[in-house]
Design an enzyme around this catalytic site. Sequence first.
Site, short mmCIF file in Angstrom:
data_model
loop_
_atom_site.label_atom_id
_atom_site.label_comp_id
_atom_site.label_asym_id
_atom_site.label_seq_id
_atom_site.Cartn_x
_atom_site.Cartn_y
_atom_site.Cartn_z
N ASN A 9 64.94 -150.49 29.66
CA ASN A 9 66.11 -149.62 29.81
C ASN A 9 67.29 -150.25 29.06
O ASN A 9 67.81 -151.28 29.45
CB ASN A 9 66.43 -149.46 31.30
CG ASN A 9 67.57 -148.49 31.55
OD1 ASN A 9 68.57 -148.48 30.84
ND2 ASN A 9 67.42 -147.68 32.59
N LYS A 12 70.55 -150.87 30.99
CA LYS A 12 70.54 -152.10 31.80
C LYS A 12 70.72 -153.33 30.93
O LYS A 12 71.41 -154.29 31.31
CB LYS A 12 69.24 -152.19 32.61
CG LYS A 12 69.15 -151.23 33.77
CD LYS A 12 67.92 -151.52 34.63
CE LYS A 12 67.85 -150.61 35.83
NZ LYS A 12 66.69 -150.93 36.71
N ASP A 67 65.48 -154.12 40.56
CA ASP A 67 65.08 -152.77 40.93
C ASP A 67 66.27 -152.18 41.67
O ASP A 67 66.85 -152.82 42.55
CB ASP A 67 63.84 -152.77 41.82
CG ASP A 67 63.21 -151.39 41.89
OD1 ASP A 67 62.88 -150.85 40.82
OD2 ASP A 67 63.06 -150.83 43.00
N SER A 68 66.66 -151.00 41.26
CA SER A 68 67.88 -150.43 41.82
C SER A 68 67.73 -148.93 41.95
O SER A 68 66.85 -148.31 41.36
CB SER A 68 69.08 -150.78 40.93
OG SER A 68 68.84 -150.38 39.59
N TYR A 176 72.96 -141.69 37.83
CA TYR A 176 73.71 -140.85 38.77
C TYR A 176 75.22 -141.12 38.73
O TYR A 176 75.97 -140.52 39.51
CB TYR A 176 73.18 -141.09 40.20
CG TYR A 176 71.74 -140.66 40.40
CD1 TYR A 176 71.41 -139.36 40.78
CD2 TYR A 176 70.70 -141.56 40.21
CE1 TYR A 176 70.10 -138.96 40.96
CE2 TYR A 176 69.37 -141.18 40.39
CZ TYR A 176 69.07 -139.88 40.77
OH TYR A 176 67.76 -139.50 40.95
N LYS A 197 83.39 -151.56 36.20
CA LYS A 197 82.11 -151.35 36.86
C LYS A 197 81.39 -152.67 37.09
O LYS A 197 80.85 -152.92 38.18
CB LYS A 197 81.24 -150.40 36.03
CG LYS A 197 79.88 -150.12 36.68
CD LYS A 197 79.00 -149.22 35.83
CE LYS A 197 77.66 -149.00 36.51
NZ LYS A 197 76.72 -148.18 35.70
N HIS A 202 76.71 -152.88 42.11
CA HIS A 202 75.58 -153.55 42.74
C HIS A 202 74.95 -154.57 41.80
O HIS A 202 74.67 -155.71 42.17
CB HIS A 202 74.55 -152.53 43.19
CG HIS A 202 74.14 -151.53 42.13
ND1 HIS A 202 75.04 -150.90 41.29
CD2 HIS A 202 72.92 -151.06 41.75
CE1 HIS A 202 74.40 -150.10 40.47
NE2 HIS A 202 73.12 -150.18 40.72
#
Length: 218
Positions: A9, A12, A67-68, A176, A197, A202
């Site tokens: 990704n 990421k 993993d999110s 999202y 951000k 997270h």
Amino acid sequence: MKIYLATNNQHKKKEMCELLPEHTVLTPADEGINFNPDETGSTFYENSLIKAKALYEIVKSPVIADDSGICVDALGGAPGIYSSRYAGPDFMQGKPDGSKISQEEQNILLINQLNDALKNENLPSASYLHGERSCHYTCAMVLYCGSDRLFVAQETFEGILIKDINEQAGNGGFGYDPIVFLPEYQKTVAQISADEKNAISHRGKAVKALKLIIDNLK
């Protein structure tokens, strides 16, 4: 130091490069590695560990895996670990054939599913930090340096799911982010800057928890 990121990704990877500017972050695709492990875990941590182990066995170098996903409190934490595969209330864990729908469709379906749950008052007992539309992202991150040497951080990022897809806003972030509203900023996640951000997300918080270890790896 060279660190492998157990994902292809590119969003990421971009975030990780911003969070770890002193290090060289590589994905499997960067070195022509075919990487697509089966994420069979039942938690974010289990899936993160699966990916970290799988890539480490190939590269034999430090690996970061995460993993999110997004967890909507009024939907019992769904879609959670199935966020990337989510295809609406009929396919909460993804379509049987493995096909994925567009992010725009996912966003619309998730908003509508929450609206229906609230309308029908079919709500689980949960901690609603920002009211009945509260949601949060979760990220479980593993720094894997071998079977007997690994480090884990799990963090969250709280917000509110918007009421209508027409309220989505912003071109930053991914996934999202355009439909998650941050009360403290009066913006969606997709509207705040990358630096903002990374400071509160997270993934950003998980990286910060592991950064001291990463910087001192030997």
